[in-house]
Design an enzyme around this catalytic site. Structure first.
Site, PDB file in Angstrom:
ATOM      1  N   ILE A   1       0.925  -1.266  -0.029  1.00  0.00           N
ATOM      2  CA  ILE A   1       0.071   0.008  -0.024  1.00  0.00           C
ATOM      3  C   ILE A   1       0.880   1.088   0.117  1.00  0.00           C
ATOM      4  O   ILE A   1       1.703   1.400   0.725  1.00  0.00           O
ATOM      5  CB  ILE A   1      -1.019  -0.062   1.247  1.00  0.00           C
ATOM      6  CG1 ILE A   1      -1.857   1.178   1.258  1.00  0.00           C
ATOM      7  CG2 ILE A   1      -0.335  -0.006   2.565  1.00  0.00           C
ATOM      8  CD1 ILE A   1      -2.564   1.150   2.400  1.00  0.00           C
ATOM      9  N   SER A   2       0.823   2.217  -0.873  1.00  0.00           N
ATOM     10  CA  SER A   2       1.615   3.261  -0.981  1.00  0.00           C
ATOM     11  C   SER A   2       1.522   4.106   0.174  1.00  0.00           C
ATOM     12  O   SER A   2       0.457   4.330   0.845  1.00  0.00           O
ATOM     13  CB  SER A   2       1.101   4.019  -2.133  1.00  0.00           C
ATOM     14  OG  SER A   2       1.407   3.492  -3.344  1.00  0.00           O
ATOM     15  N   GLN A   3       2.474   4.877   0.392  1.00  0.00           N
ATOM     16  CA  GLN A   3       2.560   5.861   1.450  1.00  0.00           C
ATOM     17  C   GLN A   3       1.434   7.104   1.137  1.00  0.00           C
ATOM     18  O   GLN A   3       1.065   7.546   0.051  1.00  0.00           O
ATOM     19  CB  GLN A   3       3.729   6.583   1.774  1.00  0.00           C
ATOM     20  CG  GLN A   3       4.511   7.761   0.628  1.00  0.00           C
ATOM     21  CD  GLN A   3       5.733   8.295   0.667  1.00  0.00           C
ATOM     22  OE1 GLN A   3       6.558   7.652   0.243  1.00  0.00           O
ATOM     23  NE2 GLN A   3       5.806   9.167   1.712  1.00  0.00           N
TER      24      GLN A   3
END
Length: 200
Positions: free
Chosen positions: A49-51
């Site tokens: 999951i991207s920042q």
């Protein structure tokens, strides 16, 4: 709580979406205590999951408005789709890994995101029967943009995606004009998992 502002994110709708989407619901239970940290986290199947900052930045540079239909390639946990759904009319999201697609669909339904459609499929094919799309986002690094996705972008639309190999990647934005020609611009260096064709 996630940051309410970032120094170069100016769209209040994007900042509000980042604030209210519960990121802890999109990560594995053992990582929920880390969900408020501004960094990527693993979600299984070799995916992340991207920042939140990157999610906010990609959403802002896509220039989404409330009447837009957005195609997202790479559903993952569904977090980026949830953020997009709060600034767009509808979100169509394609995930190649069946377990992730099913989990994301159920998670988003449970959380009440009724304007998101999730499909298990090969992202390089897009979602042709629902095209054209006003905006397209790819959340994995491509060597070059898949032709089918360029075709499914509406004239006047924008597409954002990371491009490059494992060592060097840049976020790229394509603008498609009324005649169907595309202009490209490189934005910022990024790090994403590689784009893979086919389904699992």
């Amino acid at each position: 709580m996630l940051p309410l502002t970032y120094w170069d994110i100016h769209d209040p709708r994007v900042l509000e979406a980042i604030r209210i989407v519960p990121r802890e619901r999109f990560v594995p239970p053992e990582l929920q205590q880390e969900a408020e940290e501004d960094r990527p986290l693993p979600i299984g199947q070799g995916q992340t999951i991207s920042q939140p900052y990157i999610v906010a930045y990609m959403t802002e540079v896509l220039r989404v408005d409330s009447e837009n239909r957005v195609l997202e390639i790479g559903t993952g946990s569904g977090y980026q789709a949830a953020v997009l759904s709060l600034v767009a009319k509808e979100v169509y999201s394609v995930e190649r890994i069946g377990n992730l697609a099913m989990a994301a669909r159920e998670r988003l339904k449970t959380l009440g995101y009724g304007n998101i459609h999730v499909r298990h499929g090969d992202g390089s094919s897009g979602w042709p029967e629902s095209a054209p799309f006003d905006r397209i986002m790819i959340t994995a690094a491509v060597k070059s943009e898949p032709p089918a996705l360029v075709e499914q972008l509406r004239p006047g639309g924008f597409m954002v995606f990371p491009q490059g190999g494992r060592r060097v990647q840049y976020l790229v934005r394509i603008t498609k004009d009324a005649q169907g020609s595309c202009a490209r611009e490189s934005l910022v260096p990024v790090v994403f998992v590689p784009f893979v064709r086919g389904i699992l």
